[in-house]
Design a protein around this motif. Structure first.
Motif, PDB file in Angstrom:
ATOM      1  N   ILE B 198       0.878  -1.170   0.000  1.00 39.09           N
ATOM      2  CA  ILE B 198       0.000   0.000   0.000  1.00 39.09           C
ATOM      3  C   ILE B 198       0.917   1.221   0.000  1.00 39.09           C
ATOM      4  CG2 ILE B 198      -1.783   1.225   1.307  1.00 39.09           C
ATOM      5  CD1 ILE B 198      -2.366  -1.599   2.586  1.00 39.09           C
ATOM      6  N   SER B 199       0.510   2.271  -0.701  1.00 34.97           N
ATOM      7  CA  SER B 199       1.263   3.527  -0.824  1.00 34.97           C
ATOM      8  C   SER B 199       2.685   3.295  -1.337  1.00 34.97           C
ATOM      9  CB  SER B 199       1.302   4.307   0.490  1.00 34.97           C
ATOM     10  OG  SER B 199       2.050   3.618   1.450  1.00 34.97           O
ATOM     11  N   PHE B 200       2.763   2.695  -2.509  1.00 30.21           N
ATOM     12  CA  PHE B 200       4.064   2.383  -3.116  1.00 30.21           C
ATOM     13  C   PHE B 200       4.797   3.629  -3.598  1.00 30.21           C
ATOM     14  CE2 PHE B 200       7.026   0.457  -6.089  1.00 30.21           C
ATOM     15  CZ  PHE B 200       7.433  -0.615  -5.330  1.00 30.21           C
ATOM     16  N   ASP B 201       4.025   4.674  -3.937  1.00 35.45           N
ATOM     17  CA  ASP B 201       4.627   5.884  -4.497  1.00 35.45           C
ATOM     18  C   ASP B 201       5.479   6.663  -3.519  1.00 35.45           C
ATOM     19  OD1 ASP B 201       2.761   7.429  -7.184  1.00 35.45           O
ATOM     20  OD2 ASP B 201       4.385   5.990  -7.137  1.00 35.45           O
ATOM     21  N   GLU B 202       5.511   6.208  -2.276  1.00 34.27           N
ATOM     22  CA  GLU B 202       6.343   6.880  -1.270  1.00 34.27           C
ATOM     23  C   GLU B 202       7.794   6.920  -1.702  1.00 34.27           C
ATOM     24  OE1 GLU B 202       6.161   5.906   2.907  1.00 34.27           O
ATOM     25  OE2 GLU B 202       4.055   5.396   2.609  1.00 34.27           O
ATOM     26  N   THR B 203       8.191   5.974  -2.541  1.00 29.42           N
ATOM     27  CA  THR B 203       9.580   5.919  -2.993  1.00 29.42           C
ATOM     28  C   THR B 203       9.994   7.229  -3.671  1.00 29.42           C
ATOM     29  OG1 THR B 203       8.743   4.888  -4.963  1.00 29.42           O
ATOM     30  CG2 THR B 203       9.775   3.452  -3.363  1.00 29.42           C
ATOM     31  N   LEU B 204       8.987   7.905  -4.209  1.00 22.45           N
ATOM     32  CA  LEU B 204       9.282   9.146  -4.918  1.00 22.45           C
ATOM     33  C   LEU B 204       9.778  10.240  -3.987  1.00 22.45           C
ATOM     34  CD1 LEU B 204       6.291   9.366  -7.336  1.00 22.45           C
ATOM     35  CD2 LEU B 204       8.671   9.306  -7.985  1.00 22.45           C
ATOM     36  N   PHE B 205       9.388  10.183  -2.753  1.00 20.06           N
ATOM     37  CA  PHE B 205       9.673  11.295  -1.858  1.00 20.06           C
ATOM     38  C   PHE B 205      10.760  11.009  -0.830  1.00 20.06           C
ATOM     39  CE2 PHE B 205       6.476  13.732  -3.700  1.00 20.06           C
ATOM     40  CZ  PHE B 205       5.410  12.884  -3.975  1.00 20.06           C
ATOM     41  N   VAL B 206      11.159   9.772  -0.725  1.00 13.56           N
ATOM     42  CA  VAL B 206      12.185   9.448   0.267  1.00 13.56           C
ATOM     43  C   VAL B 206      13.531   9.387  -0.435  1.00 13.56           C
ATOM     44  CG1 VAL B 206      12.849   7.847   2.099  1.00 13.56           C
ATOM     45  CG2 VAL B 206      10.461   8.084   1.456  1.00 13.56           C
ATOM     46  N   GLU B 207      14.358  10.364  -0.149  1.00 15.75           N
ATOM     47  CA  GLU B 207      15.671  10.381  -0.780  1.00 15.75           C
ATOM     48  C   GLU B 207      16.735  10.068   0.258  1.00 15.75           C
ATOM     49  OE1 GLU B 207      17.043  10.556  -3.635  1.00 15.75           O
ATOM     50  OE2 GLU B 207      15.326  10.983  -4.908  1.00 15.75           O
ATOM     51  N   PRO B 208      17.539   9.050   0.029  1.00  8.02           N
ATOM     52  CA  PRO B 208      18.619   8.785   0.968  1.00  8.02           C
ATOM     53  C   PRO B 208      19.717   9.850   0.851  1.00  8.02           C
ATOM     54  CG  PRO B 208      18.501   7.105  -0.736  1.00  8.02           C
ATOM     55  CD  PRO B 208      17.515   8.131  -1.088  1.00  8.02           C
ATOM     56  N   GLN B 209      20.556   9.923   1.875  1.00  5.21           N
ATOM     57  CA  GLN B 209      21.571  10.990   1.900  1.00  5.21           C
ATOM     58  C   GLN B 209      22.767  10.670   1.016  1.00  5.21           C
ATOM     59  OE1 GLN B 209      22.554  12.424   5.844  1.00  5.21           O
ATOM     60  NE2 GLN B 209      24.493  13.151   5.017  1.00  5.21           N
ATOM     61  N   GLU B 210      23.066  11.583   0.109  1.00  3.79           N
ATOM     62  CA  GLU B 210      24.159  11.398  -0.858  1.00  3.79           C
ATOM     63  C   GLU B 210      25.513  11.321  -0.154  1.00  3.79           C
ATOM     64  OE1 GLU B 210      23.898  14.228  -4.062  1.00  3.79           O
ATOM     65  OE2 GLU B 210      25.996  13.866  -4.591  1.00  3.79           O
ATOM     66  N   GLY B 211      26.412  10.550  -0.733  1.00  7.20           N
ATOM     67  CA  GLY B 211      27.740  10.397  -0.139  1.00  7.20           C
ATOM     68  C   GLY B 211      28.648  11.596  -0.393  1.00  7.20           C
ATOM     69  N   VAL B 212      29.750  11.616   0.323  1.00  7.63           N
ATOM     70  CA  VAL B 212      30.730  12.702   0.212  1.00  7.63           C
ATOM     71  C   VAL B 212      31.518  12.524  -1.099  1.00  7.63           C
ATOM     72  CG1 VAL B 212      32.888  13.534   1.255  1.00  7.63           C
ATOM     73  CG2 VAL B 212      30.913  13.020   2.695  1.00  7.63           C
ATOM     74  N   SER B 213      31.787  13.626  -1.781  1.00  7.09           N
ATOM     75  CA  SER B 213      32.566  13.554  -3.021  1.00  7.09           C
ATOM     76  C   SER B 213      34.056  13.764  -2.728  1.00  7.09           C
ATOM     77  CB  SER B 213      32.091  14.614  -4.002  1.00  7.09           C
ATOM     78  OG  SER B 213      30.815  14.285  -4.465  1.00  7.09           O
ATOM     79  N   LEU B 214      34.880  13.142  -3.546  1.00 13.01           N
ATOM     80  CA  LEU B 214      36.330  13.257  -3.352  1.00 13.01           C
ATOM     81  C   LEU B 214      36.958  14.009  -4.525  1.00 13.01           C
ATOM     82  CD1 LEU B 214      37.288   9.595  -2.332  1.00 13.01           C
ATOM     83  CD2 LEU B 214      36.563  11.438  -0.838  1.00 13.01           C
ATOM     84  N   ILE B 215      37.869  14.893  -4.216  1.00 19.57           N
ATOM     85  CA  ILE B 215      38.671  15.515  -5.275  1.00 19.57           C
ATOM     86  C   ILE B 215      40.089  14.987  -5.092  1.00 19.57           C
ATOM     87  CG2 ILE B 215      39.535  17.681  -6.236  1.00 19.57           C
ATOM     88  CD1 ILE B 215      37.041  19.029  -5.105  1.00 19.57           C
ATOM     89  N   LEU B 216      40.574  14.329  -6.117  1.00 23.62           N
ATOM     90  CA  LEU B 216      41.900  13.716  -6.016  1.00 23.62           C
ATOM     91  C   LEU B 216      42.980  14.694  -6.455  1.00 23.62           C
ATOM     92  CD1 LEU B 216      41.204  10.180  -7.533  1.00 23.62           C
ATOM     93  CD2 LEU B 216      40.760  11.006  -5.233  1.00 23.62           C
ATOM     94  N   SER B 217      44.199  14.368  -6.102  1.00 22.91           N
ATOM     95  CA  SER B 217      45.330  15.194  -6.542  1.00 22.91           C
ATOM     96  C   SER B 217      45.759  14.802  -7.958  1.00 22.91           C
ATOM     97  CB  SER B 217      46.495  15.022  -5.570  1.00 22.91           C
ATOM     98  OG  SER B 217      46.818  13.653  -5.477  1.00 22.91           O
ATOM     99  N   ILE B 218      45.181  13.727  -8.466  1.00 22.57           N
ATOM    100  CA  ILE B 218      45.506  13.224  -9.811  1.00 22.57           C
ATOM    101  C   ILE B 218      45.065  14.240 -10.869  1.00 22.57           C
ATOM    102  CG2 ILE B 218      44.880  11.373 -11.475  1.00 22.57           C
ATOM    103  CD1 ILE B 218      46.577  10.339  -9.156  1.00 22.57           C
ATOM    104  N   GLU B 219      45.872  14.379 -11.912  1.00 26.07           N
ATOM    105  CA  GLU B 219      45.471  15.226 -13.035  1.00 26.07           C
ATOM    106  C   GLU B 219      45.128  14.301 -14.206  1.00 26.07           C
ATOM    107  OE1 GLU B 219      44.919  18.378 -15.746  1.00 26.07           O
ATOM    108  OE2 GLU B 219      46.130  16.616 -16.112  1.00 26.07           O
ATOM    109  N   GLN B 220      43.894  14.392 -14.641  1.00 26.82           N
ATOM    110  CA  GLN B 220      43.364  13.460 -15.643  1.00 26.82           C
ATOM    111  C   GLN B 220      44.237  13.364 -16.903  1.00 26.82           C
ATOM    112  OE1 GLN B 220      38.896  13.214 -16.755  1.00 26.82           O
ATOM    113  NE2 GLN B 220      39.821  14.471 -18.310  1.00 26.82           N
ATOM    114  N   SER B 221      44.605  14.514 -17.466  1.00 26.31           N
ATOM    115  CA  SER B 221      45.366  14.497 -18.720  1.00 26.31           C
ATOM    116  C   SER B 221      46.751  13.901 -18.517  1.00 26.31           C
ATOM    117  CB  SER B 221      45.505  15.911 -19.279  1.00 26.31           C
ATOM    118  OG  SER B 221      44.259  16.495 -19.389  1.00 26.31           O
TER     119      SER B 221
END
Lengths: 122, 654
Positions: B198-221
């Motif tokens: 019952i009330s399956f559409d709840e999935t639309l409104f429950v957002e889990p917390q996004e993870g932390v992003s990493l910036i590396l010292s690597i230079e892509q090129s």
């Protein structure tokens, strides 16, 4: 018994009083304005109550309608968000150094610059 | 005839038995309903409640210029509620046609009695779309995050991989899983008697917390170009594998870390699992002659002068009755100065220096440089290497360790050690994760360079640098690593591989390496390259040193050392001054006259515009990129040396 007697006396005296009033044959005056305003007040009250009820119903309908709209817009927003995420990855893939490098050399026949050809900008 | 008294007793007995059972049932009902019972509550919950775990968006991994290296995005996952499927065989056939999965496999899953089964997770967009266009009772699509690596195999081993539930299982994805993962959320749904949520559409409104992003010292090129060079070298010399690394000596940050054969995290199940590991950190090996750098640091500290001479026994030195040392390539050196021992990479000379310095001091110095323990780099699987306690060293061991045998080190330990020498003796902790960004608060946590120890004095570091520069000069073993623009300090290493089955060393298997830094006068970047088991040639001077040079050139192009920028600015200013003052030179005057009026720069490339700026002596201020579309001065207007002019560039659209 006493109580019965008293009740019948009271009833008779009342009949007599009515009788007196009718006997006098005085016309019964009706204040039409007061009646009009009374009816108007009742009508307005009725309208007001109906208005409130209608407003309440309208507001509920509106809430439901807006909820559906919010849901639709939310879905739309999520669709755009997901499309945006997909495009971001596509952009990252298309601008990956390996692809750019192969395009530069194979399609545009570019060469790596020599050290002295590089100008560093401020 | 039944006796009436007996009948009464029987009726009473039945009555009391009935009452007893009735009271028992009532009592049991009260016990179940009123007295809390966790086990029963769980059983009830399981019957009418169902929970779906939603996985959070995993944090993105960027390179130092915010180019995405690992990104997550939602894709569809196919699930079924077998209780609602009336004709499983038919559904399996239809789904098979839509997804390409075998109908038998689908049928096996949907014939179960469960209320939720995954049929296939992380589907492609086209398959998801097809299923959405053909809805079926009991079949649904749930969005889940999938990890994408847009650059394919670029820094594959370093980044690592994630599993189907977005959990890190290798590389940085594994070591930083706790921050990258985010917070799961679970949606609880009440289901009816048929098991329908019952009330399956709840999935639309429950957002889990996004993870932390990493910036590396690597230079892509830089990473890409180094990987390409490494691949070419490994293929050219028919080697087993190779590794290369670039480190900023001042901060300890890693600018590139490449391993070959490559590993593509997008298709991590194809190819062997052995390709997953980041060999630059995980594999310990005998370094060979590159280790003479550590010995030389100790010798200088112990007061041995670079000009002090040692007799190199004409190529054959018997350490004791059982063991003797020979020079590489059967060289026969006589008397060599300490500096020349390093330049020509004399094993006998190194052994003699080591015996003069003593095993206690040598062991202490090795440990001070960080060998025998992990460097503490923020990437997983690092090996500490093997440094045996000096008490176990015999005379032969001391001599062998002097030229890098009988000791195991990792690539990251070697590059950290050479960085310390380049950095005036300051050993820095190597790191790869430069910044962490919290998506919720937008908070940026920056990794601060971490000073570990002063391993040698700045004076010793300077003297050792001078000695290492001689290695890349004419006649030195590392001459092929020398650059035209900058002075290079470094050391070659050609190490025989130990026989892991028996004793001794394999005669035909080598590790060819080069360890160095540049510019030697103002050190910026330390580089280590290693080619494992090259077949065509194995001498480091011909295998590893040229690769070092290539990598150093690429690094200098992308990260021009300050000295280069200063010299370029100086030459520009000089040219301007010359234009202003020197009118005796006819050709110069002509050149000045040539650019006395503003040309039409529109349609020209940035290179041509900057070239014009240099020739005319005017300062070009660049806005945008691509082809010039606007210029500050009109065509034909007079220009003067030293003026500024803004030129707007715009990318060409096809």
């Amino acid at each position: 018994m006493n109580l019965m007697k008293r009740k019948s006396i009271a009833y008779r005296s009342l009949q007599r009083a009515e009788h007196i009033l009718y006997k006098q044959k005085r016309s019964l005056t009706v204040d039409r304005t007061a009646v009009f305003f009374g009816i108007l007040k009742l009508f307005l009250l009725g309208c007001f109550l109906t208005g409130i009820v209608l407003f309440y119903v309208w507001s509920r309908v509106e809430v439901v309608r807006l909820n559906y709209k919010i849901l639709e817009v939310t879905k739309e927003e999520r669709r755009h968000f997901m499309k945006n995420e997909r495009l971001k990855i596509e952009l990252a893939t298309l601008s990956s150094p390996s692809r750019l490098s192969s395009m530069a050399t194979e399609r545009f026949h570019l060469k790596n610059p020599k050290h002295e050809q590089i100008i560093y900008m401020k | 005839m039944i006796h009436q008294g007996f009948l009464k007793i029987r009726i009473l007995a039945i009555f009391f038995v009935g009452i007893f059972f009735f009271l028992f049932i009532i009592g049991r009902a009260l016990q179940l309903q009123l007295i809390p019972n966790r086990k029963l509550a769980e059983l009830a919950k399981r019957q009418y409640r169902t929970a779906i775990t939603l996985f959070p968006k995993r944090g993105t991994i960027y390179d130092r210029n915010m180019n995405e290296l690992a990104v997550s995005r939602k894709v569809g996952s196919l699930f079924a509620n077998p209780n609602k499927i009336k004709a499983p065989k038919y559904v399996a056939r239809r789904l098979s046609a839509l997804t390409g999965i075998s109908d038998y496999k689908i049928y096996q899953k949907i014939k179960s009695k469960k209320s939720f089964v995954w049929i296939e997770r992380l589907l492609g967009d086209s398959v998801t779309q097809r299923i959405k266009e053909h809805p079926m009772e009991g079949i649904g699509i749930l969005d889940e995050y999938k990890r994408f690596y847009p650059n394919q195999e670029l820094a594959g081993q370093l980044l690592g991989v994630v599993g189907i539930d977005s959990q890190g299982i290798e590389g940085l994805e594994y070591s930083h899983d706790d921050v990258l993962f985010g917070k799961k959320s679970s949606i609880k749904m009440i289901r009816d008697a048929l098991g329908r949520p019952i009330s399956f559409d709840e999935t639309l409104f429950v957002e889990p917390q996004e993870g932390v992003s990493l910036i590396l010292s690597i230079e892509q090129s830089l990473q890409f170009m180094i990987e390409k060079e490494l691949e070419l070298a490994v293929i050219k010399f028919q080697a087993r594998r190779g590794a290369a690394m670039v480190q900023d000596v001042r901060t300890g940050e890693i600018l590139a870390m490449a391993n070959y054969p490559f590993f593509n995290p997008n298709r991590f199940f194809s190819g062997g699992r052995s390709h997953w590991k980041n060999a630059a950190l995980t594999d310990a090996f005998e370094p060979g002659s590159t280790f003479k750098v550590i010995l030389s640091a100790l010798a200088l500290e112990e007061g041995i002068s670079p000009s002090e001479r040692f007799f190199c026994e004409n190529g054959f030195y018997r350490v004791n009755r059982e063991a003797a040392i020979r020079e590489a390539e059967n060289h026969k050196y006589g008397w060599l100065s300490f500096s020349d021992i390093l330049k020509f990479s004399s094993n006998i000379g190194a052994a003699k220096i080591a015996s003069q310095a003593g095993k206690i001091a040598f062991s202490r110095k090795i440990l001070e440089f960080g060998f025998g323990r992990k460097t503490g780099i923020d990437a997983p699987g690092e090996s500490p290497g093997i440094v045996r306690p000096y008490k176990e060293w015999g005379l032969v061991d001391l001599s062998n360790i002097a030229f890098g045998q009988g000791i195991s080190v990792t690539a990251i330990q070697l590059v950290s050690a050479i960085s310390a020498i380049a950095n005036g003796g300051r050993l820095m902790r190597p790191f790869i994760v430069k910044k962490k960004i919290d998506p919720k608060m937008g908070e940026v946590i920056e990794t601060k360079p971490q000073f570990m120890a002063q391993v040698i004095s700045p004076e010793v570091a300077r003297r050792l640098t001078r000695m290492l520069v001689r290695v890349t000069e004419q006649g030195g073993t590392g001459f092929t690593a020398a650059m035209n623009e900058y002075k290079v300090a470094g050391k070659t290493g050609t190490a025989q591989k130990p026989d892991l089955q028996g004793r001794g060393y394999l005669s035909d298997k080598y590790i060819s390496s080069f360890l160095g830094f540049f510019p030697a006068d103002h050190p910026h970047y330390a580089i280590f390259v290693m080619i494992d088991e090259p077949k065509k040639n194995y001498y480091a001077a011909e295998v590893a040193a040229p690769l070092f040079k290539q990598i150093a050139i690429l690094t200098a192009q992308l990260f021009p050392p300050l000295s280069k920028l200063v010299s370029q600015m100086k030459s520009q200013k000089k040219a301007q001054k010359k234009k202003e003052t020197d009118f005796h030179d006819i050709s110069e005057r002509e050149s000045a006259i040539k650019w006395d009026k503003m040309p039409n720069l529109r349609g020209k490339s940035m290179y041509d515009v900057l070239k014009f700026g240099r020739e005319a002596g005017i300062n070009i201020v660049v806005r945008g990129s691509g082809i010039a579309v606007d210029q500050c001065r009109d065509e034909g207007s007079l220009i003067e040396v030293g003026q500024s002019c803004m030129v707007t560039f715009k990318a060409q659209t096809p």
